[in-house]
Design a protein around this motif. Structure first.
Motif, PDB file in Angstrom:
ATOM      1  N   ALA A 108       0.829  -1.201   0.000  1.00 19.17           N
ATOM      2  CA  ALA A 108       0.000   0.000   0.000  1.00 19.17           C
ATOM      3  C   ALA A 108       0.869   1.258   0.000  1.00 19.17           C
ATOM      4  CB  ALA A 108      -0.912   0.000   1.220  1.00 19.17           C
ATOM      5  N   PHE A 109       0.569   2.180  -0.909  1.00 19.14           N
ATOM      6  CA  PHE A 109       1.177   3.514  -0.918  1.00 19.14           C
ATOM      7  C   PHE A 109       0.265   4.442  -1.700  1.00 19.14           C
ATOM      8  CE2 PHE A 109       3.057   0.898  -4.258  1.00 19.14           C
ATOM      9  CZ  PHE A 109       2.972   1.684  -5.394  1.00 19.14           C
ATOM     10  N   ASP A 110       0.488   5.736  -1.559  1.00 20.10           N
ATOM     11  CA  ASP A 110      -0.433   6.723  -2.109  1.00 20.10           C
ATOM     12  C   ASP A 110       0.027   7.336  -3.420  1.00 20.10           C
ATOM     13  OD1 ASP A 110      -2.150   6.458   0.121  1.00 20.10           O
ATOM     14  OD2 ASP A 110      -0.859   7.796   1.281  1.00 20.10           O
ATOM     15  N   ALA A 111       1.306   7.294  -3.677  1.00 20.61           N
ATOM     16  CA  ALA A 111       1.879   7.839  -4.913  1.00 20.61           C
ATOM     17  C   ALA A 111       3.325   7.373  -4.947  1.00 20.61           C
ATOM     18  CB  ALA A 111       1.785   9.362  -4.956  1.00 20.61           C
ATOM     19  N   ALA A 112       4.018   7.653  -6.052  1.00 24.18           N
ATOM     20  CA  ALA A 112       5.431   7.275  -6.142  1.00 24.18           C
ATOM     21  C   ALA A 112       6.159   8.280  -7.022  1.00 24.18           C
ATOM     22  CB  ALA A 112       5.594   5.865  -6.703  1.00 24.18           C
ATOM     23  N   LEU A 113       7.331   8.700  -6.559  1.00 28.01           N
ATOM     24  CA  LEU A 113       8.185   9.577  -7.345  1.00 28.01           C
ATOM     25  C   LEU A 113       9.036   8.712  -8.266  1.00 28.01           C
ATOM     26  CD1 LEU A 113       9.294  12.441  -7.905  1.00 28.01           C
ATOM     27  CD2 LEU A 113      11.007  12.002  -6.125  1.00 28.01           C
ATOM     28  N   TYR A 114       8.873   8.925  -9.562  1.00 29.53           N
ATOM     29  CA  TYR A 114       9.634   8.183 -10.562  1.00 29.53           C
ATOM     30  C   TYR A 114      10.789   9.046 -11.040  1.00 29.53           C
ATOM     31  CZ  TYR A 114      10.627   5.733 -14.990  1.00 29.53           C
ATOM     32  OH  TYR A 114      11.229   5.069 -16.026  1.00 29.53           O
ATOM     33  N   CYS A 115      11.970   8.426 -11.190  1.00 33.77           N
ATOM     34  CA  CYS A 115      13.132   9.107 -11.770  1.00 33.77           C
ATOM     35  C   CYS A 115      13.631   8.266 -12.940  1.00 33.77           C
ATOM     36  CB  CYS A 115      14.245   9.331 -10.745  1.00 33.77           C
ATOM     37  SG  CYS A 115      15.686  10.176 -11.445  1.00 33.77           S
ATOM     38  N   GLU A 116      13.396   8.748 -14.135  1.00 39.70           N
ATOM     39  CA  GLU A 116      13.728   7.984 -15.334  1.00 39.70           C
ATOM     40  C   GLU A 116      15.231   7.851 -15.549  1.00 39.70           C
ATOM     41  OE1 GLU A 116      15.081   7.757 -19.452  1.00 39.70           O
ATOM     42  OE2 GLU A 116      14.989   9.622 -18.285  1.00 39.70           O
ATOM     43  N   ARG A 117      16.049   8.785 -15.065  1.00 41.92           N
ATOM     44  CA  ARG A 117      17.473   8.799 -15.375  1.00 41.92           C
ATOM     45  C   ARG A 117      18.294   7.882 -14.483  1.00 41.92           C
ATOM     46  NH1 ARG A 117      18.454   9.146 -19.889  1.00 41.92           N
ATOM     47  NH2 ARG A 117      20.562   9.945 -19.622  1.00 41.92           N
ATOM     48  N   ASP A 118      17.730   7.328 -13.443  1.00 39.87           N
ATOM     49  CA  ASP A 118      18.490   6.405 -12.611  1.00 39.87           C
ATOM     50  C   ASP A 118      18.772   5.116 -13.380  1.00 39.87           C
ATOM     51  OD1 ASP A 118      18.660   8.107 -10.440  1.00 39.87           O
ATOM     52  OD2 ASP A 118      16.811   7.371  -9.532  1.00 39.87           O
ATOM     53  N   ALA A 119      19.874   4.478 -13.022  1.00 39.29           N
ATOM     54  CA  ALA A 119      20.299   3.259 -13.720  1.00 39.29           C
ATOM     55  C   ALA A 119      21.060   2.386 -12.729  1.00 39.29           C
ATOM     56  CB  ALA A 119      21.162   3.609 -14.930  1.00 39.29           C
ATOM     57  N   ALA A 120      21.573   1.252 -13.206  1.00 38.95           N
ATOM     58  CA  ALA A 120      22.281   0.324 -12.321  1.00 38.95           C
ATOM     59  C   ALA A 120      23.319  -0.463 -13.102  1.00 38.95           C
ATOM     60  CB  ALA A 120      21.297  -0.633 -11.643  1.00 38.95           C
ATOM     61  N   VAL A 121      24.354  -0.914 -12.377  1.00 42.78           N
ATOM     62  CA  VAL A 121      25.340  -1.867 -12.871  1.00 42.78           C
ATOM     63  C   VAL A 121      25.535  -2.918 -11.784  1.00 42.78           C
ATOM     64  CG1 VAL A 121      26.530  -0.212 -14.372  1.00 42.78           C
ATOM     65  CG2 VAL A 121      27.284  -0.489 -11.992  1.00 42.78           C
TER      66      VAL A 121
END
Length: 374
Positions: A129-142
């Protein structure tokens, strides 16, 4: 030009990469058989979302470009542009996310405030359960445990590159020559000391006792495979308290009216979570600043993180298979991305990126190369 790089963590390896790419002869010296410090004991996140505006964000965005470019050449890095989601609950947390989306640099970060349904369309594993979410498109991973190995394998294809493990540099001789603990002398035009959290010994001798860098200890863990894809990195609202991008009146109200749970506050915690190539989850972390550091790990932070993750996933956490502690070097001035200091003629110390090391290393090394005229 001949370049000697001391240290085989991500900052040192990216300096070696820049030098080789620019046509120089490189010797990289590492005191362990392989790097074993913070460059491996991290999330592997290319974390743009929380960076301070200005130089820090510009460095992170440039590094993100470089990681993607290098990842295209070295698939074993495991580079993936997975983005991140930070679910929020209640009006206070939502207000911090809304303030972030209103930043003038929000578009550069790829910020977007999503409804729960929109967030689950991006990452179906978030069934809690959560009310909204902040999305960050530029994040990545290695993949942090293998990234340096993959980079080095590519570097070793170049006849201009030499890797010398199991050697500790003990002395700078004259100009830009160093002597290691085997008694061998390595002469170069430029020496880069990328020694990570190793700030004593030769580093203290060269830089003096007032080096504006501190050591920070953290605890993390990794689970068995989740059994499904976690398609983005995930943070919780406590990350708002840790990263400078979220500083705002809304954050002040959150701190005043909804303080962290006692365990999270005591250990200066946030949740960050990334899925590894094998399906397991890397989860953390804590922050300890006071010396001397504890020599053991404690369970309360792990219990707290487990509860936070399970509340977001809406399911039990897979079995935890690894727990560890790590130490990184961080500039005491939070406005500085890295401490870059000429400590002798032709000898430069590059240290202190803190939790930004994995994110920013390619751009830090690029700037060193440019400033030194490589």
């Amino acid at each position: 030009m001949k370049v000697t790089v001391v240290g085989a963590g991500v900052v040192g390896t990216m300096h070696a990469w820049q030098a080789v790419e620019r046509g120089h002869e490189v010797v990289q010296i590492e005191r362990e058989a392989e790097a074993r410090g913070a460059s491996l004991r991290n999330f592997g996140q290319i974390w743009v979302s929380g960076r301070a505006g200005g130089e820090e964000l510009e460095t992170a965005l440039r590094a993100r470009e470089l990681w993607e470019e290098i990842g295209g050449r070295v698939p074993a890095l495991g580079f993936r542009p997975n983005g991140s989601l930070t679910p929020v609950r209640g009006d206070l947390e939502r207000a911090v996310a809304e303030a972030a989306v209103a930043r003038p640099d929000a578009a550069a970060r790829g910020y977007e405030l999503l409804t729960p349904a929109e967030a689950r369309a991006v990452n179906p594993a978030l069934r809690g359960a959560f009310d909204a979410a902040l999305y960050c498109e530029r994040d990545a991973a290695v993949e942090p445990r293998t990234a340096q190995l993959a980079l080095r394998a590519e570097l070793l294809r170049h006849p201009r590159y030499t890797f010398l493990p199991g050697r500790e540099v003990r002395e700078v001789i004259g100009g830009s020559a160093v002597r290691d603990d085997h008694g061998d002398v390595h002469s170069a035009d430029v020496v880069v000391l990328a020694t990570g959290a190793w700030l004593g010994g030769l580093v203290r001798e060269l830089a003096g006792p007032d080096l504006p860098v501190r050591r920070v200890r953290l605890q993390m863990m990794q689970t068995d495979p989740l059994g499904e894809a976690l398609t983005t990195s995930v943070a919780d609202a406590d990350s708002f308290r840790y990263y400078p991008a979220y500083a705002s009146d809304a954050l002040d109200r959150l701190d005043a009216d909804q303080p962290q749970p006692p365990t999270a506050a005591e250990h200066r915690m946030q949740l960050l979570m990334v899925q590894r190539a094998d399906g397991g989850l890397t989860i953390g972390d804590t922050h300890e600043y006071e010396h001397p550091f504890a020599f053991d790990t404690v369970e309360d932070p792990y219990d707290h993180l487990t509860g936070v993750v399970e509340s977001l996933l809406g399911r039990p956490l897979p079995t935890v298979r690894r727990r560890w502690a790590g130490v990184y070097a961080q500039c005491t001035d939070p406005s500085r991305v890295v401490h870059r200091q000429q400590v002798r003629d032709g000898v430069w110390l590059v240290t202190g990126p803190g939790g930004r090391g994995m994110t920013c290393a390619p751009a830090i090394a690029e700037k060193t190369a440019t400033e030194l005229g490589w």
